[in-house]
Design a protein around this motif. Structure first.
Motif, PDB file in Angstrom:
ATOM      1  N   HIS A 227       0.853  -1.182   0.000  1.00 25.40           N
ATOM      2  CA  HIS A 227       0.000   0.000   0.000  1.00 25.40           C
ATOM      3  C   HIS A 227       0.894   1.240   0.000  1.00 25.40           C
ATOM      4  O   HIS A 227       1.864   1.304   0.761  1.00 25.40           O
ATOM      5  N   ILE A 228       0.568   2.215  -0.838  1.00 21.70           N
ATOM      6  CA  ILE A 228       1.371   3.424  -0.950  1.00 21.70           C
ATOM      7  C   ILE A 228       0.718   4.532  -0.122  1.00 21.70           C
ATOM      8  O   ILE A 228      -0.409   4.949  -0.394  1.00 21.70           O
ATOM      9  N   CYS A 229       1.441   5.005   0.881  1.00 22.85           N
ATOM     10  CA  CYS A 229       0.940   6.096   1.717  1.00 22.85           C
ATOM     11  C   CYS A 229       1.032   7.431   0.976  1.00 22.85           C
ATOM     12  O   CYS A 229       1.903   7.625   0.126  1.00 22.85           O
ATOM     13  N   HIS A 230       0.118   8.326   1.292  1.00 18.19           N
ATOM     14  CA  HIS A 230       0.090   9.734   0.843  1.00 18.19           C
ATOM     15  C   HIS A 230       0.767   9.983  -0.504  1.00 18.19           C
ATOM     16  O   HIS A 230       1.711  10.782  -0.606  1.00 18.19           O
ATOM     17  N   LEU A 231       0.292   9.324  -1.536  1.00 19.34           N
ATOM     18  CA  LEU A 231       0.794   9.534  -2.900  1.00 19.34           C
ATOM     19  C   LEU A 231       0.562  10.995  -3.289  1.00 19.34           C
ATOM     20  O   LEU A 231      -0.497  11.555  -3.028  1.00 19.34           O
ATOM     21  N   SER A 232       1.567  11.618  -3.917  1.00 15.53           N
ATOM     22  CA  SER A 232       1.452  13.066  -4.102  1.00 15.53           C
ATOM     23  C   SER A 232       1.830  13.607  -5.475  1.00 15.53           C
ATOM     24  O   SER A 232       1.704  14.820  -5.697  1.00 15.53           O
ATOM     25  N   THR A 233       2.274  12.779  -6.407  1.00 19.78           N
ATOM     26  CA  THR A 233       2.709  13.324  -7.697  1.00 19.78           C
ATOM     27  C   THR A 233       1.993  12.663  -8.871  1.00 19.78           C
ATOM     28  O   THR A 233       1.541  11.522  -8.785  1.00 19.78           O
ATOM     29  N   ASP A 249      -0.800  -6.411  -6.819  1.00 23.07           N
ATOM     30  CA  ASP A 249      -1.699  -6.142  -5.689  1.00 23.07           C
ATOM     31  C   ASP A 249      -1.229  -4.901  -4.936  1.00 23.07           C
ATOM     32  O   ASP A 249      -0.632  -4.963  -3.865  1.00 23.07           O
ATOM     33  N   VAL A 250      -1.490  -3.742  -5.530  1.00 19.60           N
ATOM     34  CA  VAL A 250      -1.085  -2.469  -4.945  1.00 19.60           C
ATOM     35  C   VAL A 250      -2.317  -1.603  -4.724  1.00 19.60           C
ATOM     36  O   VAL A 250      -3.244  -1.581  -5.540  1.00 19.60           O
ATOM     37  N   THR A 251      -2.345  -0.921  -3.593  1.00 20.73           N
ATOM     38  CA  THR A 251      -3.361   0.095  -3.329  1.00 20.73           C
ATOM     39  C   THR A 251      -2.642   1.388  -2.960  1.00 20.73           C
ATOM     40  O   THR A 251      -1.463   1.375  -2.603  1.00 20.73           O
ATOM     41  N   ALA A 252      -3.369   2.494  -3.050  1.00 21.55           N
ATOM     42  CA  ALA A 252      -2.742   3.796  -2.788  1.00 21.55           C
ATOM     43  C   ALA A 252      -3.749   4.734  -2.155  1.00 21.55           C
ATOM     44  O   ALA A 252      -4.958   4.607  -2.351  1.00 21.55           O
ATOM     45  N   GLU A 253      -3.204   5.694  -1.401  1.00 23.37           N
ATOM     46  CA  GLU A 253      -4.039   6.695  -0.742  1.00 23.37           C
ATOM     47  C   GLU A 253      -3.587   8.082  -1.133  1.00 23.37           C
ATOM     48  O   GLU A 253      -2.431   8.301  -1.519  1.00 23.37           O
ATOM     49  N   VAL A 254      -4.498   9.036  -1.010  1.00 23.26           N
ATOM     50  CA  VAL A 254      -4.183  10.454  -1.174  1.00 23.26           C
ATOM     51  C   VAL A 254      -4.757  11.186   0.029  1.00 23.26           C
ATOM     52  O   VAL A 254      -5.800  10.805   0.568  1.00 23.26           O
TER      53      VAL A 254
END
Length: 428
Positions: A227-233, A249-254
């Motif tokens: 899981h990718i925390c606080h994706l910003s770009t 199997d990847v998830t991401a948050e903003v």
């Protein structure tokens, strides 16, 4: 009184309906439900959502109770419509053992404003050198399934691979703070035109993107979840989109602040805008909104990062990074995603309740608003508009970037398993 009738609520933004709560569960959803023996809450067309779930909260306890405690943090969560939060591991001592995560878990149970699920550290002391007690934390009373060194990147590829392999055994997930440390030494803000003009050390987008690219490939190789925390770009969005197209199997948050604010605000040198990852450009903000709308980014997470006054009321270079966000998150999402037509309220429920609960395996949360489901609910007055006043926050800290800014929407009621934690905008 164990029965509550919420009358005339727009469930997930749909047509007005009544919702009858009996004890800890929803008994019925429909029109014209009888109110006999029930406490009646007149919704008057307010939007009813499943209780919000935050996969990324800093509660600071143990060790930094001057910033926040589990009590004050969960009160802030209830004020913002949250019924469950995941507490990050960068406490003092670090939550890298079963003992510490159980302490945080039990504090959440004692205070009762929302459920608290501890996140365990990936490495001992967040030092990135040796795996923490991942199995013991998972098998503890806290039942940890999410692990993160947030605040620091697991930059050693071998350590990251081992962590992914370890959590795969019990279906856990590693939440990565994507920041290549060598590329961000001395960095103070986003690297670009504004940083050059202000003479502040630049934080390049590639420092985030290179770690995400590495980690999705490691997750593919291992067959594990990342899981990718606080994706910003904008570049990070494209990497995650590519990874999902390959079936990784990847998830991401903003975060809400990365959906609204840009690095132009740093021109004020006000440390309230200093955050990790930094505020980016308008182009990045646009890409993040579109990615949240199309599902490339899975969820909104607050990265609620409280700091005491003295850690923010100082010169920019010495100021701590971070912003509080639990009490304003839903309003920012309403402004940036709903009022722009990018998401409807059902989409907000998906990104702020259903999916974060599923990623973190928060039992009883992120459930449909239907009969037989746990009564974890939040009622929102979407017609409200008002200026943000941090003096009224339930959080112990006041480091909000929105002070004085007019935002839409106000949470009026929150219920945790049928028990009101917020009533008419006031903590129960």
């Amino acid at each position: 009184m164990s029965k509550i009738l919420i009358r005339g609520a727009k469930v997930l933004g749909g047509e007005p309906q009544d919702v009858l709560i009996d004890g800890a569960v929803i008994e019925a959803v429909g029109t014209g439900l009888p109110d006999e023996g029930a406490e009646v809450v007149e919704a008057d067309g307010k939007v009813l959502l499943p209780g919000l779930v935050d996969l990324h909260t800093h509660l600071r306890e143990p060790g930094r109770e001057d910033s926040e405690t589990v009590l004050t943090g969960t009160r802030a969560a209830a004020s913002g419509g949250y019924t469950a939060v995941f507490a990050m591991a960068n406490t003092f001592p670090v939550a890298d053992t079963a003992g510490v995560v159980e302490q945080v878990y039990r504090l959440g149970q004692e205070h009762g404003y929302c459920d608290v699920q501890p996140i365990g550290a990936v490495t001992v002391g967040l030092e990135g050198k040796k795996l923490a007690e991942l199995g013991a934390m998972h098998e503890s009373a806290a039942g940890v399934t999410v692990f993160s060194d947030d605040g620091k990147c697991v930059d050693d590829a071998v350590i990251m691979r081992r962590a992914l392999e370890y959590v795969k055994a019990f279906g856990g997930v590693v939440a990565q703070h994507a920041q290549e440390p060598r590329l961000t030494e001395g960095a103070q803000m986003n690297e670009g035109v504004v940083s050059a003009e202000l003479g502040l050390g630049g934080w390049p987008a590639v420092a985030e993107e290179s770690i995400i690219a590495r980690d999705v490939l490691l997750a593919e190789h291992v067959g594990s979840r990342v899981h990718i925390c606080h994706l910003s770009t904008a570049g990070s969005v494209e990497i995650v989109r590519w990874a999902k197209s390959r079936g990784i199997d990847v998830t991401a948050e903003v975060t809400p602040h990365h959906l609204l604010l840009t690095d132009e605000l740093v021109r004020s040198y006000n440390p309230v805008f200093k955050v990790n990852p930094p505020l980016r450009t308008e182009r990045d903000v646009t890409a993040l909104r579109e990615a949240l709308a199309d599902g490339t980014i899975d969820i909104v997470a607050t990265d609620h990062a409280p700091h005491p006054h003295e850690d923010k009321d100082c010169e920019w270079a010495a100021a701590a990074m971070g912003m509080v966000g639990l009490e304003t998150a839903l309003s920012v999402v309403q402004q940036t995603m709903v009022e722009t037509g990018l998401l409807d309220w059902a989409g907000v429920a998906d990104r702020m309740s259903f999916k974060p609960a599923r990623i973190g395996r928060a039992a009883g949360h992120g459930r449909p608003v239907s009969a037989g489901e746990p009564a974890n609910l939040t009622l929102v007055d979407t017609a409200y508009r008002g200026a943000v006043d941090p003096a009224g926050f339930a959080s112990r800290s006041r480091n909000t970037p929105y002070e004085g800014r007019e935002l839409p929407g106000r949470v009026t009621h929150t219920w945790l398993r049928g028990k009101a934690t917020l009533v008419d905008g006031k903590l129960a």
